[in-house]
Design an enzyme around this catalytic site. Structure first.
Site, PDB file in Angstrom:
ATOM      1  N   LYS A 276      -0.315  -0.828  -6.689  1.00 55.41           N
ATOM      2  CA  LYS A 276       0.605  -0.966  -5.553  1.00 55.41           C
ATOM      3  C   LYS A 276       1.436  -2.226  -5.700  1.00 55.41           C
ATOM      4  O   LYS A 276       0.966  -3.216  -6.250  1.00 55.41           O
ATOM      5  CB  LYS A 276      -0.203  -1.101  -4.240  1.00 55.41           C
ATOM      6  CG  LYS A 276      -0.870   0.149  -3.747  1.00 55.41           C
ATOM      7  CD  LYS A 276      -1.588  -0.144  -2.426  1.00 55.41           C
ATOM      8  CE  LYS A 276      -2.357   1.064  -1.917  1.00 55.41           C
ATOM      9  NZ  LYS A 276      -1.500   2.204  -1.578  1.00 55.41           N
ATOM     10  N   ARG A 350      -8.449  11.042  -1.491  1.00 54.13           N
ATOM     11  CA  ARG A 350      -8.729  12.476  -1.543  1.00 54.13           C
ATOM     12  C   ARG A 350      -9.773  12.803  -2.614  1.00 54.13           C
ATOM     13  O   ARG A 350     -10.476  13.810  -2.521  1.00 54.13           O
ATOM     14  CB  ARG A 350      -7.421  13.252  -1.769  1.00 54.13           C
ATOM     15  CG  ARG A 350      -6.689  12.913  -3.044  1.00 54.13           C
ATOM     16  CD  ARG A 350      -5.236  13.366  -3.034  1.00 54.13           C
ATOM     17  NE  ARG A 350      -4.377  12.500  -2.207  1.00 54.13           N
ATOM     18  CZ  ARG A 350      -3.079  12.693  -2.025  1.00 54.13           C
ATOM     19  NH1 ARG A 350      -2.464  13.703  -2.598  1.00 54.13           N
ATOM     20  NH2 ARG A 350      -2.373  11.864  -1.274  1.00 54.13           N
TER      21      ARG A 350
HETATM   22  N1  BES Z   1      -4.754   3.946   1.344  1.00 60.08           N
HETATM   23  C1  BES Z   1      -3.496   4.507   1.022  1.00 60.08           C
HETATM   24  C2  BES Z   1      -2.735   5.052   2.233  1.00 60.08           C
HETATM   25  C3  BES Z   1      -2.281   4.027   3.242  1.00 60.08           C
HETATM   26  C4  BES Z   1      -1.009   3.488   3.182  1.00 60.08           C
HETATM   27  C5  BES Z   1      -3.102   3.644   4.287  1.00 60.08           C
HETATM   28  C6  BES Z   1      -0.589   2.567   4.122  1.00 60.08           C
HETATM   29  C7  BES Z   1      -2.685   2.728   5.233  1.00 60.08           C
HETATM   30  C8  BES Z   1      -1.425   2.193   5.150  1.00 60.08           C
HETATM   31  C9  BES Z   1      -3.666   5.649   0.033  1.00 60.08           C
HETATM   32  O1  BES Z   1      -4.755   5.565  -0.819  1.00 60.08           O
HETATM   33  C10 BES Z   1      -2.463   5.617  -0.825  1.00 60.08           C
HETATM   34  O2  BES Z   1      -2.340   4.725  -1.600  1.00 60.08           O
HETATM   35  N2  BES Z   1      -1.587   6.571  -0.631  1.00 60.08           N
HETATM   36  C11 BES Z   1      -0.382   6.586  -1.344  1.00 60.08           C
HETATM   37  C12 BES Z   1      -0.264   7.910  -2.001  1.00 60.08           C
HETATM   38  C13 BES Z   1       0.815   7.950  -2.996  1.00 60.08           C
HETATM   39  C14 BES Z   1       0.316   7.482  -4.315  1.00 60.08           C
HETATM   40  C15 BES Z   1       1.296   9.347  -3.084  1.00 60.08           C
HETATM   41  C16 BES Z   1       0.744   6.374  -0.357  1.00 60.08           C
HETATM   42  O3  BES Z   1       0.697   6.971   0.721  1.00 60.08           O
HETATM   43  O4  BES Z   1       1.632   5.589  -0.625  1.00 60.08           O
HETATM   44 MN    MN Z   2      -4.311   4.513  -2.600  1.00 59.75          MN
END
Ligand code: BES
Ligand code: MN
Ligand code: ZN
Length: 503
Positions: A276, A350
Protein backbone atom coordinates in the site's frame (compact mmCIF):
# COMPACT_ATOMS: atom_id res chain seq x y z
CA UNK A 1 -16.69 3.77 35.21
CA UNK A 2 -19.60 2.63 37.32
CA UNK A 3 -23.28 2.66 36.44
CA UNK A 4 -26.19 3.03 38.85
CA UNK A 5 -29.89 3.50 38.54
CA UNK A 6 -31.89 5.73 40.83
CA UNK A 7 -35.42 7.02 41.27
CA UNK A 8 -34.20 10.20 42.97
CA UNK A 9 -35.50 13.54 41.74
CA UNK A 10 -32.99 15.29 39.48
CA UNK A 11 -32.93 18.41 41.65
CA UNK A 12 -32.02 16.37 44.72
CA UNK A 13 -29.45 13.95 43.30
CA UNK A 14 -25.91 14.18 44.72
CA UNK A 15 -23.85 14.67 41.59
CA UNK A 16 -21.32 16.95 39.92
CA UNK A 17 -23.61 17.42 36.93
CA UNK A 18 -27.18 16.67 35.92
CA UNK A 19 -27.77 16.02 32.21
CA UNK A 20 -31.06 17.10 30.65
CA UNK A 21 -32.27 16.87 27.05
CA UNK A 22 -33.32 19.75 24.82
CA UNK A 23 -34.66 19.45 21.35
CA UNK A 24 -35.04 21.67 18.31
CA UNK A 25 -38.32 23.36 17.55
CA UNK A 26 -38.94 26.15 15.06
CA UNK A 27 -38.62 28.78 17.81
CA UNK A 28 -35.38 27.32 19.27
CA UNK A 29 -34.48 24.76 21.91
CA UNK A 30 -37.25 23.13 23.97
CA UNK A 31 -36.74 20.96 27.07
CA UNK A 32 -37.85 17.34 26.61
CA UNK A 33 -39.74 15.15 29.12
CA UNK A 34 -37.62 14.42 32.18
CA UNK A 35 -36.76 18.09 32.46
CA UNK A 36 -39.80 19.22 34.41
CA UNK A 37 -38.28 18.64 37.84
CA UNK A 38 -35.15 20.62 36.96
CA UNK A 39 -37.25 23.40 35.45
CA UNK A 40 -39.38 23.64 38.61
CA UNK A 41 -36.27 23.81 40.79
CA UNK A 42 -35.13 26.73 38.63
CA UNK A 43 -38.47 28.44 39.17
CA UNK A 44 -39.65 27.73 35.64
CA UNK A 45 -36.87 29.74 34.00
CA UNK A 46 -35.28 26.98 31.91
CA UNK A 47 -36.87 27.87 28.57
CA UNK A 48 -35.90 31.51 29.01
CA UNK A 49 -32.32 30.56 29.97
CA UNK A 50 -31.99 28.36 26.88
CA UNK A 51 -33.27 31.18 24.67
CA UNK A 52 -30.93 33.72 26.27
CA UNK A 53 -27.96 31.42 25.64
CA UNK A 54 -28.97 30.86 22.02
CA UNK A 55 -29.27 27.11 22.50
CA UNK A 56 -30.53 25.45 19.30
CA UNK A 57 -31.12 21.86 20.42
CA UNK A 58 -29.04 20.51 17.55
CA UNK A 59 -27.83 16.93 18.05
CA UNK A 60 -24.71 16.78 20.20
CA UNK A 61 -24.83 20.44 21.28
CA UNK A 62 -23.66 20.80 24.91
CA UNK A 63 -24.68 23.77 27.08
CA UNK A 64 -23.51 24.13 30.67
CA UNK A 65 -25.75 26.03 33.06
CA UNK A 66 -24.72 26.72 36.69
CA UNK A 67 -27.50 25.69 39.07
CA UNK A 68 -26.57 28.46 41.53
CA UNK A 69 -27.73 26.45 44.52
CA UNK A 70 -31.18 25.72 43.14
CA UNK A 71 -30.28 22.05 42.59
CA UNK A 72 -28.08 19.84 44.78
CA UNK A 73 -25.79 19.39 41.78
CA UNK A 74 -23.83 22.53 40.90
CA UNK A 75 -24.06 22.04 37.13
CA UNK A 76 -26.82 21.40 34.63
CA UNK A 77 -25.81 20.13 31.21
CA UNK A 78 -28.33 20.53 28.42
CA UNK A 79 -27.62 18.19 25.52
CA UNK A 80 -29.18 18.73 22.10
CA UNK A 81 -31.24 15.84 20.73
CA UNK A 82 -32.69 17.29 17.54
CA UNK A 83 -35.65 14.91 17.66
CA UNK A 84 -39.39 15.54 17.80
CA UNK A 85 -40.21 16.50 21.39
CA UNK A 86 -42.51 13.52 21.35
CA UNK A 87 -45.08 14.36 23.98
CA UNK A 88 -45.97 11.00 25.46
CA UNK A 89 -44.32 8.99 22.66
CA UNK A 90 -40.99 7.41 23.52
CA UNK A 91 -37.78 8.54 21.83
CA UNK A 92 -35.86 6.65 19.20
CA UNK A 93 -33.27 4.75 21.31
CA UNK A 94 -30.44 5.89 19.02
CA UNK A 95 -31.33 9.54 19.70
CA UNK A 96 -31.09 8.86 23.45
CA UNK A 97 -27.87 6.87 23.13
CA UNK A 98 -26.23 9.66 21.17
CA UNK A 99 -27.44 12.38 23.53
CA UNK A 100 -26.22 10.53 26.63
CA UNK A 101 -22.95 9.73 24.88
CA UNK A 102 -22.32 13.33 23.79
CA UNK A 103 -23.01 14.63 27.29
CA UNK A 104 -20.79 12.16 29.12
CA UNK A 105 -18.00 12.43 26.57
CA UNK A 106 -18.15 16.23 26.69
CA UNK A 107 -18.12 16.34 30.48
CA UNK A 108 -15.23 13.92 30.88
CA UNK A 109 -13.15 15.65 28.20
CA UNK A 110 -13.62 19.04 29.84
CA UNK A 111 -12.46 17.94 33.28
CA UNK A 112 -9.91 20.20 34.90
CA UNK A 113 -6.44 18.65 34.60
CA UNK A 114 -5.28 16.88 37.75
CA UNK A 115 -8.76 16.00 38.96
CA UNK A 116 -8.58 12.61 40.63
CA UNK A 117 -12.07 12.11 42.06
CA UNK A 118 -14.67 10.16 40.12
CA UNK A 119 -16.91 12.57 38.26
CA UNK A 120 -20.52 11.95 39.30
CA UNK A 121 -22.86 12.39 36.35
CA UNK A 122 -26.62 12.02 36.74
CA UNK A 123 -28.63 11.49 33.57
CA UNK A 124 -32.10 13.04 33.68
CA UNK A 125 -32.81 12.23 30.04
CA UNK A 126 -36.15 10.62 29.16
CA UNK A 127 -36.21 7.16 30.81
CA UNK A 128 -39.93 6.44 31.13
CA UNK A 129 -39.69 2.78 30.17
CA UNK A 130 -36.96 0.15 30.23
CA UNK A 131 -36.06 0.72 26.56
CA UNK A 132 -35.43 4.42 27.14
CA UNK A 133 -33.50 3.72 30.36
CA UNK A 134 -31.34 1.12 28.63
CA UNK A 135 -30.61 3.50 25.74
CA UNK A 136 -29.54 6.27 28.10
CA UNK A 137 -27.35 3.84 30.06
CA UNK A 138 -25.68 2.36 26.98
CA UNK A 139 -25.06 5.74 25.35
CA UNK A 140 -23.53 7.07 28.56
CA UNK A 141 -21.24 4.06 28.98
CA UNK A 142 -20.13 4.11 25.33
CA UNK A 143 -19.57 7.88 25.42
CA UNK A 144 -17.45 7.56 28.57
CA UNK A 145 -14.93 5.25 26.88
CA UNK A 146 -11.33 6.30 26.52
CA UNK A 147 -8.21 4.36 25.56
CA UNK A 148 -5.53 5.01 28.16
CA UNK A 149 -3.12 2.11 27.76
CA UNK A 150 -0.21 4.37 26.83
CA UNK A 151 -1.15 7.38 28.97
CA UNK A 152 -2.07 8.34 32.53
CA UNK A 153 -5.18 6.40 33.53
CA UNK A 154 -8.34 8.48 33.11
CA UNK A 155 -10.04 9.65 36.27
CA UNK A 156 -13.18 7.60 36.81
CA UNK A 157 -16.81 8.44 36.33
CA UNK A 158 -19.83 7.40 38.27
CA UNK A 159 -22.94 7.42 36.09
CA UNK A 160 -26.46 7.43 37.49
CA UNK A 161 -29.46 6.91 35.23
CA UNK A 162 -32.54 8.53 36.73
CA UNK A 163 -35.38 6.22 35.75
CA UNK A 164 -38.79 5.29 37.06
CA UNK A 165 -39.43 2.22 34.93
CA UNK A 166 -40.03 -0.87 37.07
CA UNK A 167 -38.03 -3.26 34.90
CA UNK A 168 -35.22 -0.78 34.19
CA UNK A 169 -32.63 -2.54 36.34
CA UNK A 170 -32.43 -5.60 34.10
CA UNK A 171 -32.32 -3.51 30.93
CA UNK A 172 -29.53 -1.37 32.35
CA UNK A 173 -27.61 -4.52 33.31
CA UNK A 174 -27.86 -5.66 29.68
CA UNK A 175 -26.52 -2.26 28.58
CA UNK A 176 -23.50 -2.80 30.82
CA UNK A 177 -22.79 -6.18 29.18
CA UNK A 178 -23.02 -4.63 25.70
CA UNK A 179 -20.83 -1.68 26.68
CA UNK A 180 -18.18 -4.04 28.10
CA UNK A 181 -18.13 -5.92 24.79
CA UNK A 182 -17.81 -2.73 22.75
CA UNK A 183 -15.02 -1.47 25.03
CA UNK A 184 -13.13 -4.74 24.51
CA UNK A 185 -13.44 -4.30 20.74
CA UNK A 186 -12.33 -0.66 20.83
CA UNK A 187 -9.33 -1.53 23.03
CA UNK A 188 -8.24 -4.27 20.63
CA UNK A 189 -8.64 -2.02 17.57
CA UNK A 190 -6.81 0.89 19.21
CA UNK A 191 -3.87 -1.25 20.34
CA UNK A 192 -0.88 -0.65 18.08
CA UNK A 193 0.02 -3.59 15.84
CA UNK A 194 3.39 -4.11 17.56
CA UNK A 195 1.47 -4.98 20.73
CA UNK A 196 -1.29 -6.96 19.04
CA UNK A 197 0.17 -9.62 16.77
CA UNK A 198 -1.81 -12.80 16.03
CA UNK A 199 -0.43 -14.68 19.06
CA UNK A 200 -1.23 -11.76 21.42
CA UNK A 201 -4.75 -11.50 20.04
CA UNK A 202 -5.22 -15.25 20.50
CA UNK A 203 -3.98 -14.98 24.11
CA UNK A 204 -6.53 -12.21 24.73
CA UNK A 205 -9.24 -14.48 23.31
CA UNK A 206 -8.10 -17.18 25.74
CA UNK A 207 -8.65 -14.78 28.66
CA UNK A 208 -12.11 -13.92 27.36
CA UNK A 209 -12.93 -17.61 27.01
CA UNK A 210 -11.75 -18.36 30.56
CA UNK A 211 -13.76 -15.48 32.04
CA UNK A 212 -16.88 -16.25 30.01
CA UNK A 213 -16.99 -20.03 30.17
CA UNK A 214 -16.45 -20.46 26.44
CA UNK A 215 -14.70 -23.43 24.83
CA UNK A 216 -11.66 -22.36 22.80
CA UNK A 217 -9.22 -23.96 20.40
CA UNK A 218 -6.23 -22.19 18.84
CA UNK A 219 -4.37 -23.44 15.78
CA UNK A 220 -0.78 -22.23 15.37
CA UNK A 221 1.08 -21.92 12.07
CA UNK A 222 2.05 -25.58 11.81
CA UNK A 223 -1.46 -26.76 12.75
CA UNK A 224 -2.83 -24.39 10.12
CA UNK A 225 -0.50 -25.79 7.47
CA UNK A 226 -1.32 -29.39 8.47
CA UNK A 227 -5.04 -28.59 8.55
CA UNK A 228 -5.11 -27.24 5.01
CA UNK A 229 -5.84 -23.56 5.81
CA UNK A 230 -3.96 -22.28 2.76
CA UNK A 231 -5.51 -18.80 2.81
CA UNK A 232 -4.47 -17.96 6.37
CA UNK A 233 -1.03 -19.54 5.88
CA UNK A 234 -0.43 -17.67 2.61
CA UNK A 235 -1.40 -14.28 4.02
CA UNK A 236 0.57 -14.81 7.23
CA UNK A 237 3.78 -16.21 5.77
CA UNK A 238 5.45 -12.85 5.13
CA UNK A 239 5.41 -11.84 8.77
CA UNK A 240 7.79 -12.79 11.58
CA UNK A 241 4.62 -12.97 13.71
CA UNK A 242 2.96 -16.19 12.53
CA UNK A 243 -0.80 -16.58 12.02
CA UNK A 244 -3.35 -18.15 14.35
CA UNK A 245 -6.89 -19.43 14.01
CA UNK A 246 -9.05 -19.05 17.10
CA UNK A 247 -12.35 -20.90 17.45
CA UNK A 248 -14.65 -20.11 20.38
CA UNK A 249 -17.89 -21.84 21.21
CA UNK A 250 -20.88 -20.97 23.37
CA UNK A 251 -22.92 -24.18 23.66
CA UNK A 252 -25.80 -23.78 26.10
CA UNK A 253 -27.63 -26.98 26.97
CA UNK A 254 -30.70 -27.58 24.87
CA UNK A 255 -29.96 -24.94 22.23
CA UNK A 256 -31.57 -25.97 18.95
CA UNK A 257 -30.34 -23.18 16.65
CA UNK A 258 -26.77 -22.36 15.71
CA UNK A 259 -25.05 -19.19 14.59
CA UNK A 260 -21.50 -19.10 13.24
CA UNK A 261 -19.62 -15.78 13.28
CA UNK A 262 -16.38 -15.13 11.40
CA UNK A 263 -14.30 -11.97 11.67
CA UNK A 264 -11.38 -10.77 9.56
CA UNK A 265 -8.37 -10.52 11.85
CA UNK A 266 -5.51 -8.86 9.98
CA UNK A 267 -3.50 -7.35 12.83
CA UNK A 268 -1.76 -5.07 10.35
CA UNK A 269 -2.36 -4.77 6.61
CA UNK A 270 0.65 -3.35 4.78
CA UNK A 271 -0.75 -4.82 1.56
CA UNK A 272 2.07 -7.38 1.45
CA UNK A 273 4.19 -7.36 -1.71
CA UNK A 274 1.31 -5.49 -3.40
CA UNK A 275 2.36 -2.79 -0.97
CA UNK A 276 0.00 0.00 0.00
CA UNK A 277 1.05 3.63 -0.32
CA UNK A 278 2.00 5.17 3.06
CA UNK A 279 -1.25 7.14 3.50
CA UNK A 280 -3.40 4.07 2.96
CA UNK A 281 -1.47 2.17 5.65
CA UNK A 282 -2.04 4.64 8.49
CA UNK A 283 -5.29 3.15 9.77
CA UNK A 284 -4.45 -0.48 8.99
CA UNK A 285 -4.01 -1.50 12.62
CA UNK A 286 -7.82 -1.52 12.47
CA UNK A 287 -7.90 -4.36 9.93
CA UNK A 288 -8.70 -6.82 12.72
CA UNK A 289 -11.94 -5.01 13.62
CA UNK A 290 -14.11 -7.86 12.33
CA UNK A 291 -12.35 -10.43 14.52
CA UNK A 292 -12.57 -8.06 17.49
CA UNK A 293 -16.30 -7.53 16.92
CA UNK A 294 -16.87 -11.29 16.80
CA UNK A 295 -14.90 -11.79 20.04
CA UNK A 296 -16.78 -8.97 21.78
CA UNK A 297 -20.10 -10.33 20.57
CA UNK A 298 -19.55 -13.88 21.80
CA UNK A 299 -18.41 -12.50 25.17
CA UNK A 300 -21.71 -10.60 25.47
CA UNK A 301 -23.75 -13.55 24.16
CA UNK A 302 -22.23 -15.76 26.87
CA UNK A 303 -22.80 -13.13 29.59
CA UNK A 304 -26.44 -12.79 28.51
CA UNK A 305 -26.76 -16.60 28.47
CA UNK A 306 -28.55 -16.51 25.13
CA UNK A 307 -30.00 -19.97 24.39
CA UNK A 308 -28.38 -20.30 20.95
CA UNK A 309 -25.27 -22.23 20.00
CA UNK A 310 -22.69 -19.71 18.78
CA UNK A 311 -19.32 -20.47 17.21
CA UNK A 312 -16.82 -17.67 16.56
CA UNK A 313 -13.90 -17.95 14.14
CA UNK A 314 -11.03 -15.45 14.30
CA UNK A 315 -8.53 -15.97 11.45
CA UNK A 316 -5.56 -13.87 12.59
CA UNK A 317 -2.59 -12.91 10.42
CA UNK A 318 -0.26 -10.00 9.75
CA UNK A 319 0.00 -9.08 6.05
CA UNK A 320 3.63 -8.07 5.50
CA UNK A 321 6.10 -7.94 2.58
CA UNK A 322 9.31 -9.94 3.00
CA UNK A 323 11.41 -12.64 1.38
CA UNK A 324 8.97 -15.23 2.68
CA UNK A 325 5.81 -13.33 1.71
CA UNK A 326 3.35 -14.72 -0.79
CA UNK A 327 3.82 -13.31 -4.30
CA UNK A 328 1.30 -11.95 -6.74
CA UNK A 329 0.56 -15.00 -8.99
CA UNK A 330 1.10 -17.57 -6.21
CA UNK A 331 -1.68 -20.16 -5.92
CA UNK A 332 -3.04 -21.10 -2.49
CA UNK A 333 -5.40 -23.95 -1.62
CA UNK A 334 -8.25 -22.84 0.60
CA UNK A 335 -9.67 -25.19 3.28
CA UNK A 336 -11.78 -27.72 1.40
CA UNK A 337 -9.68 -27.71 -1.78
CA UNK A 338 -10.63 -24.65 -3.84
CA UNK A 339 -7.51 -23.11 -5.40
CA UNK A 340 -7.00 -19.34 -5.64
CA UNK A 341 -4.50 -17.43 -7.72
CA UNK A 342 -3.37 -14.48 -5.59
CA UNK A 343 -3.28 -11.72 -8.21
CA UNK A 344 -2.98 -9.03 -5.52
CA UNK A 345 -1.64 -9.70 -2.03
CA UNK A 346 -3.54 -6.67 -0.70
CA UNK A 347 -6.85 -8.45 -1.24
CA UNK A 348 -5.93 -10.65 1.74
CA UNK A 349 -9.04 -10.46 3.91
CA UNK A 350 -11.08 -12.60 1.55
CA UNK A 351 -8.34 -15.29 1.62
CA UNK A 352 -8.34 -15.71 5.41
CA UNK A 353 -12.14 -15.57 5.53
CA UNK A 354 -12.47 -18.15 2.73
CA UNK A 355 -10.75 -20.74 4.94
CA UNK A 356 -13.13 -20.25 7.86
CA UNK A 357 -16.30 -19.95 5.78
CA UNK A 358 -15.43 -23.30 4.22
CA UNK A 359 -14.46 -24.79 7.59
CA UNK A 360 -17.77 -23.72 9.16
CA UNK A 361 -19.51 -26.54 7.25
CA UNK A 362 -18.48 -28.80 10.17
CA UNK A 363 -20.62 -26.66 12.51
CA UNK A 364 -23.79 -26.99 10.36
CA UNK A 365 -24.79 -23.37 10.98
CA UNK A 366 -28.41 -22.25 10.62
CA UNK A 367 -26.97 -18.80 9.98
CA UNK A 368 -23.42 -17.82 9.03
CA UNK A 369 -22.29 -14.21 9.35
CA UNK A 370 -18.88 -12.76 8.53
CA UNK A 371 -17.68 -9.28 9.46
CA UNK A 372 -14.70 -7.61 7.83
CA UNK A 373 -12.94 -4.35 7.06
CA UNK A 374 -12.82 -5.85 3.59
CA UNK A 375 -12.72 -3.12 0.94
CA UNK A 376 -11.92 0.55 0.42
CA UNK A 377 -14.76 0.31 -2.12
CA UNK A 378 -17.20 0.06 0.81
CA UNK A 379 -16.14 3.57 1.87
CA UNK A 380 -16.46 4.86 -1.69
CA UNK A 381 -19.98 3.46 -1.93
CA UNK A 382 -21.43 4.24 1.52
CA UNK A 383 -19.06 6.67 3.17
CA UNK A 384 -17.13 6.26 6.40
CA UNK A 385 -20.06 5.66 8.77
CA UNK A 386 -22.36 3.15 7.04
CA UNK A 387 -21.49 -0.52 6.58
CA UNK A 388 -22.68 -2.72 3.71
CA UNK A 389 -24.71 -5.91 4.17
CA UNK A 390 -24.65 -8.61 1.48
CA UNK A 391 -26.28 -12.02 1.60
CA UNK A 392 -27.23 -15.11 -0.38
CA UNK A 393 -30.73 -14.79 1.12
CA UNK A 394 -32.95 -11.71 0.73
CA UNK A 395 -34.80 -12.33 3.99
CA UNK A 396 -31.60 -12.69 6.00
CA UNK A 397 -30.15 -9.51 4.48
CA UNK A 398 -33.24 -7.56 5.53
CA UNK A 399 -33.17 -9.17 8.99
CA UNK A 400 -29.52 -8.18 9.47
CA UNK A 401 -30.12 -4.59 8.35
CA UNK A 402 -33.08 -4.39 10.72
CA UNK A 403 -31.13 -5.93 13.62
CA UNK A 404 -28.35 -3.39 12.99
CA UNK A 405 -30.83 -0.51 13.06
CA UNK A 406 -32.31 -1.66 16.36
CA UNK A 407 -28.86 -2.24 17.85
CA UNK A 408 -27.58 1.17 16.75
CA UNK A 409 -25.15 0.20 13.95
CA UNK A 410 -25.58 2.00 10.62
CA UNK A 411 -25.79 -0.68 7.87
CA UNK A 412 -27.26 -0.65 4.40
CA UNK A 413 -28.31 -3.52 2.08
CA UNK A 414 -26.10 -4.13 -0.95
CA UNK A 415 -26.58 -6.61 -3.83
CA UNK A 416 -24.38 -9.46 -5.06
CA UNK A 417 -24.85 -9.13 -8.85
CA UNK A 418 -23.83 -12.47 -10.37
CA UNK A 419 -22.36 -10.90 -13.52
CA UNK A 420 -19.62 -9.22 -11.46
CA UNK A 421 -18.43 -12.68 -10.40
CA UNK A 422 -17.33 -13.49 -13.99
CA UNK A 423 -14.09 -11.60 -13.43
CA UNK A 424 -13.10 -14.05 -10.70
CA UNK A 425 -12.15 -16.74 -13.24
CA UNK A 426 -8.46 -17.62 -13.27
CA UNK A 427 -6.33 -19.02 -16.08
CA UNK A 428 -4.41 -21.29 -13.69
CA UNK A 429 -6.59 -21.89 -10.61
CA UNK A 430 -10.28 -22.13 -9.67
CA UNK A 431 -10.47 -18.39 -8.89
CA UNK A 432 -8.42 -15.21 -8.68
CA UNK A 433 -8.68 -13.15 -5.50
CA UNK A 434 -8.92 -9.90 -7.49
CA UNK A 435 -10.26 -9.54 -11.04
CA UNK A 436 -7.84 -7.91 -13.49
CA UNK A 437 -10.24 -5.34 -14.91
CA UNK A 438 -12.70 -4.51 -12.19
CA UNK A 439 -14.34 -1.17 -12.84
CA UNK A 440 -16.32 -0.37 -9.73
CA UNK A 441 -18.32 -2.58 -7.42
CA UNK A 442 -15.26 -3.68 -5.44
CA UNK A 443 -17.29 -4.30 -2.27
CA UNK A 444 -19.69 -6.53 -4.19
CA UNK A 445 -16.94 -8.45 -5.99
CA UNK A 446 -15.32 -9.20 -2.63
CA UNK A 447 -18.72 -10.45 -1.40
CA UNK A 448 -19.11 -12.64 -4.49
CA UNK A 449 -15.66 -14.12 -3.87
CA UNK A 450 -16.61 -15.00 -0.28
CA UNK A 451 -19.91 -16.51 -1.44
CA UNK A 452 -17.92 -19.17 -3.33
CA UNK A 453 -16.83 -20.61 0.04
CA UNK A 454 -20.16 -20.63 1.84
CA UNK A 455 -21.22 -24.24 2.53
CA UNK A 456 -24.13 -25.42 0.37
CA UNK A 457 -27.57 -24.56 1.69
CA UNK A 458 -26.31 -22.25 4.44
CA UNK A 459 -27.93 -18.81 4.88
CA UNK A 460 -25.02 -16.38 4.96
CA UNK A 461 -24.56 -12.64 5.41
CA UNK A 462 -21.44 -10.57 4.88
CA UNK A 463 -20.87 -7.26 6.68
CA UNK A 464 -18.25 -4.93 5.16
CA UNK A 465 -17.34 -2.42 7.90
CA UNK A 466 -14.19 -0.89 6.36
CA UNK A 467 -15.51 2.62 7.09
CA UNK A 468 -17.49 2.39 10.33
CA UNK A 469 -14.96 0.24 12.23
CA UNK A 470 -12.51 3.12 12.67
CA UNK A 471 -13.35 6.79 13.13
CA UNK A 472 -10.57 8.94 11.69
CA UNK A 473 -12.55 12.17 12.19
CA UNK A 474 -13.78 13.98 15.29
CA UNK A 475 -15.80 12.10 17.92
CA UNK A 476 -19.60 12.35 17.70
CA UNK A 477 -22.44 11.07 19.88
CA UNK A 478 -21.08 8.04 21.74
CA UNK A 479 -18.50 7.33 19.01
CA UNK A 480 -14.89 8.17 19.90
CA UNK A 481 -11.99 8.73 17.57
CA UNK A 482 -10.28 5.45 16.60
CA UNK A 483 -11.87 2.05 17.14
CA UNK A 484 -15.66 2.27 17.31
CA UNK A 485 -16.83 -1.28 18.03
CA UNK A 486 -18.93 -1.30 14.85
CA UNK A 487 -21.05 -4.43 14.23
CA UNK A 488 -20.53 -5.85 17.72
CA UNK A 489 -24.03 -4.91 18.85
CA UNK A 490 -25.55 -6.15 15.59
CA UNK A 491 -24.05 -9.62 16.12
CA UNK A 492 -25.41 -9.80 19.68
CA UNK A 493 -28.81 -8.64 18.39
CA UNK A 494 -28.79 -11.41 15.76
CA UNK A 495 -28.19 -14.05 18.43
CA UNK A 496 -30.94 -12.44 20.52
CA UNK A 497 -33.31 -12.46 17.54
CA UNK A 498 -32.59 -16.17 16.99
CA UNK A 499 -33.24 -16.84 20.67
CA UNK A 500 -36.51 -14.91 20.43
CA UNK A 501 -37.57 -16.94 17.39
CA UNK A 502 -37.73 -13.88 15.16
CA UNK A 503 -34.87 -15.12 12.96
N1 BES B 1 -8.05 -3.76 4.64
C1 BES B 1 -8.25 -3.31 3.31
C2 BES B 1 -9.58 -2.57 3.11
C3 BES B 1 -9.72 -1.25 3.83
C4 BES B 1 -9.41 -0.06 3.19
C5 BES B 1 -10.21 -1.19 5.12
C6 BES B 1 -9.56 1.15 3.84
C7 BES B 1 -10.37 0.01 5.77
C8 BES B 1 -10.05 1.18 5.13
C9 BES B 1 -8.22 -4.48 2.34
O1 BES B 1 -7.45 -5.56 2.72
C10 BES B 1 -7.63 -3.96 1.10
O2 BES B 1 -6.48 -3.68 1.08
N2 BES B 1 -8.45 -3.79 0.09
C11 BES B 1 -8.01 -3.23 -1.11
C12 BES B 1 -8.37 -4.16 -2.21
C13 BES B 1 -7.71 -3.82 -3.47
C14 BES B 1 -6.37 -4.46 -3.54
C15 BES B 1 -8.58 -4.30 -4.57
C16 BES B 1 -8.70 -1.89 -1.29
O3 BES B 1 -9.90 -1.82 -1.03
O4 BES B 1 -8.05 -0.93 -1.63
MN1 MN C 1 -5.44 -5.39 2.06
ZN1 ZN D 1 -7.09 -5.76 4.73
Amino acid sequence: MTLHISEAAPHQIEADAVVIGVTKESGGAVPVPGTKDVDEALGGSLAQTLATLGVTGEAGEITKIPSAGQLTAPLIVAVGMDAPAGGDATFDPEVLRRAAGSAVRGLLQARPPGSTEDMRIALALPARDSAEAAAVALGALLGGYSFRRYREPAPGASLTVLAHASDAAEAVQRAQVIADAVALVRDLVNTPPSDLVPATFAARAEQVAANSGLAITILDESALADGGYGGIVGVGQGSVHPPRLVRLEHAPEGASRSLVLAGKGITFDSGGLSLKPAKSMEAMKSDMSGAAAVLGAIQAIAALRLPVRVVAYLPLAENMPSGSAQRPSDVVTIFGGTTVEVTNTDAEGRLVLADVLAASAADSPDILVDVATLTGAQIVALGPRVGGVMSNDDGLREAVVDAARRAGDAMWPMPLPAELGKGLESAVADLVNLPADSRGGGMLIAGLFLQEFVPDGVRWAHLDIAGPAFNESAPYGYTPKGGTGAATRTLVQLAQDMADGRL
